[in-house]
Design an enzyme around this catalytic site. Structure first.
Site, PDB file in Angstrom:
ATOM      1  N   LYS A 125     -15.386 -28.161   6.095  1.00 48.97           N
ATOM      2  CA  LYS A 125     -14.152 -28.455   6.815  1.00 48.97           C
ATOM      3  C   LYS A 125     -14.135 -27.774   8.180  1.00 48.97           C
ATOM      4  CE  LYS A 125     -10.180 -26.534   5.782  1.00 48.97           C
ATOM      5  NZ  LYS A 125      -8.924 -26.167   5.089  1.00 48.97           N
ATOM      6  N   ASP A 143      -7.981 -31.421   5.256  1.00 48.48           N
ATOM      7  CA  ASP A 143      -7.232 -30.287   4.730  1.00 48.48           C
ATOM      8  C   ASP A 143      -6.212 -30.801   3.710  1.00 48.48           C
ATOM      9  OD1 ASP A 143      -5.294 -31.509   6.250  1.00 48.48           O
ATOM     10  OD2 ASP A 143      -4.714 -29.702   7.341  1.00 48.48           O
TER      11      ASP A 143
END
Length: 229
Positions: A125, A143
């Site tokens: 991420k 997210d």
């Protein structure tokens, strides 16, 4: 009731509306270089952007290069970031990452996934955020906001973040892909919230496939005149 995947037409309209609302979307993390962004995103894991900005607004004027932060050492860095959750492990990772950047990358932030993910504290991420925001690459950092929004709306239904990421990259039209990460985060953070989504104020509720949206005030049709430029 299972949420159906959006059609191509729905997706096109969805992003046209988000683009009209925020023509120049940006991350809410404060940064002025790829390295500052890398540090900020690393610190933001399980923390709010507001809390990270409060810390880095004091840190970066003092140290904003790999050499300068490495010189602080773990204990010195902790003094600047101790208000952020998990600051002990984050300080250790940032210092180790600075050392690796100095020794292996001539103090420059890599612009490829493999080298970024090799840095301590940098997962998929974080790498996606840096590649997208600092280098303009068509990556998608998923997210909690984007995972929720993708599954709720039918934009990208998936059992885990990787499935949602791959689905988003596949279905989002090329004209929107670079900015889509920011549009989705901001929409999820301020409109398509977890417990009480603001469907009555949502500019894309008429192309959303969430069956419960009408219970939260969604209108059957949307007037694009109400979309802020």
């Amino acid at each position: 009731m299972a949420v159906k995947n959006m059609t191509k037409k729905q997706i096109q309209t969805f992003f046209e509306r988000l683009r009209a609302q925020r023509p120049n979307p940006k991350t809410e993390l404060n940064y002025s270089s790829p390295f500052e962004l890398l540090v900020a995103v690393t610190l933001s894991a399980q923390a709010t952007d507001v809390s990270v900005n409060k810390a880095t607004d004091k840190l970066f004027p003092v140290a904003n290069t790999p050499e300068a932060i490495y010189a602080l050492g773990v204990e010195g860095l902790k003094e600047y970031i101790k208000t952020i959750g998990l600051y002990n492990s984050k300080a250790e990772n940032v210092i180790k990452a600075c050392k690796m950047l100095i020794e292996k990358h001539n103090s420059a932030v890599p612009d490829n996934r493999a080298d970024l993910e090799a840095l301590p504290g940098v997962g998929r991420k974080t790498a996606n955020v840096v590649l997208n925001t600092a280098f303009g690459q068509p990556t998608m950092a998923v997210d909690t906001h984007i995972f929720r929004l993708g599954n709720r709306t039918g934009l990208a239904v998936g059992k885990n973040v990787l499935e949602v990421e791959h689905r988003l990259v596949k279905v989002i039209p090329k004209e929107f892909i670079v900015d889509s990460h920011h549009w989705l985060i901001l929409h999820g953070r301020y409109c398509c919230t977890a417990r009480k989504p603001k469907c009555g104020e949502c500019i894309v509720s008429d192309v959303c496939n969430w069956p419960d949206r009408f219970e939260f005030g969604a209108a059957r049709t949307i007037s694009v005149k109400n979309i802020e430029a």
